[in-house]
Design a protein around this motif. Structure first.
Motif, PDB file in Angstrom:
ATOM      1  N   UNK A 196       0.827  -1.198   0.000  1.00  0.00           N
ATOM      2  CA  UNK A 196       0.000   0.000   0.000  1.00  0.00           C
ATOM      3  C   UNK A 196       0.857   1.241   0.000  1.00  0.00           C
ATOM      4  N   UNK A 197       0.284   2.328  -0.552  1.00  0.00           N
ATOM      5  CA  UNK A 197       0.965   3.622  -0.559  1.00  0.00           C
ATOM      6  C   UNK A 197       0.009   4.676  -0.010  1.00  0.00           C
ATOM      7  N   UNK A 198       0.476   5.440   0.991  1.00  0.00           N
ATOM      8  CA  UNK A 198      -0.312   6.503   1.614  1.00  0.00           C
ATOM      9  C   UNK A 198       0.268   7.847   1.203  1.00  0.00           C
ATOM     10  N   UNK A 199      -0.598   8.757   0.730  1.00  0.00           N
ATOM     11  CA  UNK A 199      -0.140  10.046   0.220  1.00  0.00           C
ATOM     12  C   UNK A 199      -0.696  11.185   1.065  1.00  0.00           C
ATOM     13  N   UNK A 200       0.169  12.176   1.339  1.00  0.00           N
ATOM     14  CA  UNK A 200      -0.233  13.302   2.170  1.00  0.00           C
ATOM     15  C   UNK A 200       0.213  14.597   1.494  1.00  0.00           C
ATOM     16  N   UNK A 201      -0.749  15.270   0.873  1.00  0.00           N
ATOM     17  CA  UNK A 201      -0.476  16.465   0.080  1.00  0.00           C
ATOM     18  C   UNK A 201      -1.436  17.563   0.526  1.00  0.00           C
ATOM     19  N   UNK A 202      -0.924  18.518   1.300  1.00  0.00           N
ATOM     20  CA  UNK A 202      -1.697  19.626   1.868  1.00  0.00           C
ATOM     21  C   UNK A 202      -2.601  19.127   2.995  1.00  0.00           C
ATOM     22  N   UNK A 246      -0.102   9.792  -5.404  1.00  0.00           N
ATOM     23  CA  UNK A 246      -0.669   8.444  -5.307  1.00  0.00           C
ATOM     24  C   UNK A 246      -1.066   7.908  -6.681  1.00  0.00           C
ATOM     25  N   UNK A 247      -1.291   8.794  -7.651  1.00  0.00           N
ATOM     26  CA  UNK A 247      -1.809   8.374  -8.955  1.00  0.00           C
ATOM     27  C   UNK A 247      -0.904   7.361  -9.667  1.00  0.00           C
ATOM     28  N   UNK A 248       0.424   7.565  -9.725  1.00  0.00           N
ATOM     29  CA  UNK A 248       1.250   6.562 -10.407  1.00  0.00           C
ATOM     30  C   UNK A 248       1.176   5.184  -9.746  1.00  0.00           C
ATOM     31  N   UNK A 249       1.062   5.152  -8.429  1.00  0.00           N
ATOM     32  CA  UNK A 249       0.937   3.874  -7.729  1.00  0.00           C
ATOM     33  C   UNK A 249      -0.405   3.217  -8.060  1.00  0.00           C
ATOM     34  N   UNK A 250      -1.454   4.005  -8.009  1.00  0.00           N
ATOM     35  CA  UNK A 250      -2.796   3.498  -8.310  1.00  0.00           C
ATOM     36  C   UNK A 250      -2.856   2.948  -9.733  1.00  0.00           C
ATOM     37  N   UNK A 251      -2.188   3.614 -10.652  1.00  0.00           N
ATOM     38  CA  UNK A 251      -2.256   3.219 -12.060  1.00  0.00           C
ATOM     39  C   UNK A 251      -1.616   1.865 -12.344  1.00  0.00           C
ATOM     40  N   UNK A 252      -0.748   1.394 -11.423  1.00  0.00           N
ATOM     41  CA  UNK A 252      -0.144   0.066 -11.620  1.00  0.00           C
ATOM     42  C   UNK A 252      -0.732  -0.963 -10.659  1.00  0.00           C
ATOM     43  N   UNK A 253      -1.847  -0.614 -10.035  1.00  0.00           N
ATOM     44  CA  UNK A 253      -2.572  -1.577  -9.219  1.00  0.00           C
ATOM     45  C   UNK A 253      -2.173  -1.654  -7.768  1.00  0.00           C
ATOM     46  N   UNK A 255      -2.548  -0.588  -3.951  1.00  0.00           N
ATOM     47  CA  UNK A 255      -3.581   0.062  -3.130  1.00  0.00           C
ATOM     48  C   UNK A 255      -3.081   1.407  -2.600  1.00  0.00           C
ATOM     49  N   UNK A 256      -3.930   2.438  -2.703  1.00  0.00           N
ATOM     50  CA  UNK A 256      -3.525   3.775  -2.263  1.00  0.00           C
ATOM     51  C   UNK A 256      -4.613   4.402  -1.397  1.00  0.00           C
ATOM     52  N   UNK A 257      -4.201   5.422  -0.669  1.00  0.00           N
ATOM     53  CA  UNK A 257      -5.119   6.216   0.135  1.00  0.00           C
ATOM     54  C   UNK A 257      -4.388   7.445   0.629  1.00  0.00           C
ATOM     55  N   UNK A 258      -5.115   8.317   1.319  1.00  0.00           N
ATOM     56  CA  UNK A 258      -4.461   9.513   1.831  1.00  0.00           C
ATOM     57  C   UNK A 258      -5.424  10.523   2.397  1.00  0.00           C
ATOM     58  N   UNK A 259      -4.863  11.677   2.785  1.00  0.00           N
ATOM     59  CA  UNK A 259      -5.609  12.764   3.408  1.00  0.00           C
ATOM     60  C   UNK A 259      -5.333  14.079   2.686  1.00  0.00           C
ATOM     61  N   UNK A 260      -6.256  15.022   2.862  1.00  0.00           N
ATOM     62  CA  UNK A 260      -6.184  16.309   2.164  1.00  0.00           C
ATOM     63  C   UNK A 260      -7.048  17.294   2.943  1.00  0.00           C
TER      64      UNK A 260
END
Length: 439
Positions: A196-202, A246-253, A255-260
């Motif tokens: 999984x990849x968690x993204x935190x942007x703003x 997170x988009x490049x990770x999602x595009x190759x399948x 799992x992603x998530x995050x906060x904004x």
């Protein structure tokens, strides 16, 4: 955050209100004991530490032409600052270079030793700003929170089941260049290991909202459950959906998530009623502007979101380690706290142990309340000894979700232990959500 592509229509997210009356009516305390392995709670991420990182990023920008953009000296100085912190904390770090717009860019990758190398949990944020300003909310906020969470892993000497990897991306503002480069150059065998990849942007917008990515269901639920425990409603993130790292990770399948916490969209009246702040204004009026400085941060949002980052890392890394002595006693029954009224208690009964309680007894407290400065919170030992945990501190902040450490070595372990809470001022209400002792 990069929003240079065309926007998509905002989706409407229905958010259920908390129905406290039904939860609180007639709830009888019911303790459960669960000896053996337990999930370690994430530590509190100190707001002061996160803001100290932001102060350093502001100073770097100020000393380097006012920004920390790709290809500029301010970006390389930002990478060097983060790397030095991680190297000192025991991480294995690597700089990945790429070229964009004729300039060298950098991704910083940091691996925490241990964990299952075939199950990698990643968390990341972009470290670059636009050329117009220092980029303290976009995205110093996410970068600082991820950094401080990584440092908290080191301080705790956390031993998660999954392998932890943290990342700071370059050239996000030019079209997710750094994260795309990382994913595209990750061999397929290595991609398959990323759980999984968690993204935190703003995550510190000055007029904040609480938005959760609606991608992987498990990751989404982890964040939603955390905020629900604080009594904070969330909405699905749509303003920059798919337009961050997170988009490049999602595009190759993967799992992603995050906060904004919001960029240049306008906060509605309904959102202002739900979260506070000012309706009719942007979540971040300094988005991609020179005024995105340390003055452009909402401390409450930054604090809550930073703690949520840590909670997700601890939770999604598959439970961490077993507490050294391992026995957990928990009461999850809700107990209403009368407004300006008598003290109430939630209790657990410890039995079957020998000797005294630990010198570092862990006391996990989860209290939902709209003004914690009203509250006196005590741990009461079986013999009636009182250990004060919180005495009307915290002012107008809401909710106490915290692990306290008590030297209870003079107390017999067995018996009824109580969490006692009293509201000593008028107008605000709440309840004990849960109380847990770890021996």
């Amino acid at each position: 955050m990069n929003l240079s592509v065309l926007r998509v229509p905002r989706r409407t997210a229905a958010v259920a209100a908390l129905a406290l009356a039904g939860l609180l009516a007639g709830a009888a305390p019911a303790a459960t004991a669960a000896p053996g392995p337990a999930v370690l709670a994430a530590p509190d991420i100190p707001l002061a530490n996160v803001k100290a990182h932001l102060t350093q990023l502001q100073s770097i920008a100020t000393s380097n032409g006012g920004n920390r953009a790709h290809g500029r000296t301010g970006y390389r100085a930002s990478i060097d600052y983060v790397k030095a912190k991680l190297d000192a904390a025991g991480y294995t770090t690597a700089l990945q270079t790429f070229t964009s717009s004729g300039a060298t860019g950098y991704n910083l990758i940091a691996d925490w030793p241990g964990g299952d190398a075939n199950q990698v949990l990643m968390a990341g944020s972009h470290l670059d700003s636009v050329t117009a300003g220092p980029g303290i909310n976009d995205n110093g906020s996410g970068s600082a929170a991820v950094l401080e969470t990584a440092l908290a892993v080191s301080r705790a000497q956390f031993k998660p089941d999954k392998h932890l990897r943290f990342a700071w991306w370059g050239a996000e503002e030019l079209g997710l260049v750094g994260s795309k480069y990382y994913v595209n150059n990750l061999p397929s065998a290595e991609r398959s290991k990323v759980a999984g990849y968690l993204n935190f942007d703003m995550i510190g917008s000055p007029n904040p909202g609480y938005f959760v990515y609606d991608d992987d269901p498990t990751i989404e639920k982890t964040f939603k459950d955390y905020f629900a425990g604080l009594g904070i409603p969330t909405e699905i993130e749509t303003e920059g959906d798919g337009r961050s790292d997170h988009a490049p990770f999602k595009n190759v399948g993967i799992p992603v998530g995050g906060l904004f916490s919001g960029a240049d969209y306008t906060k509605t009246a309904a959102q202002a009623q739900k979260w506070g702040g000012t309706s009719g204004q942007a979540f971040d009026r300094c988005y991609h502007a020179s005024c995105d400085t340390t003055a452009n941060i909402n401390d409450t949002a930054l604090d809550r979101n930073s703690d949520a980052v840590a909670h997700a890392i601890w939770t999604l890394s598959a439970g961490g380690t077993t507490p050294p002595t391992g026995d957990v006693y928990e009461n999850t029954a809700d107990v209403a706290i009368p407004d300006n009224g008598a003290a109430v208690t939630s209790s657990v009964t410890v039995s079957g142990r020998t000797g005294n309680a630990p010198a570092a007894l862990k006391v996990d407290v989860n209290i939902v309340h709209t003004y914690i400065g009203d509250l006196v919170v005590d741990l009461v030992a079986p013999d009636g000894s009182v250990y004060n945990l919180q005495n009307r501190t915290g002012g107008s902040a809401d909710n106490i979700v915290k692990t306290f450490t008590v030297n209870a070595s003079s107390e017999a372990a067995n018996g009824a232990w109580k969490l006692r809470v009293q509201d000593k001022a008028a107008q605000d209400t709440g309840y004990i959500n849960s109380f847990k002792l770890t021996f």
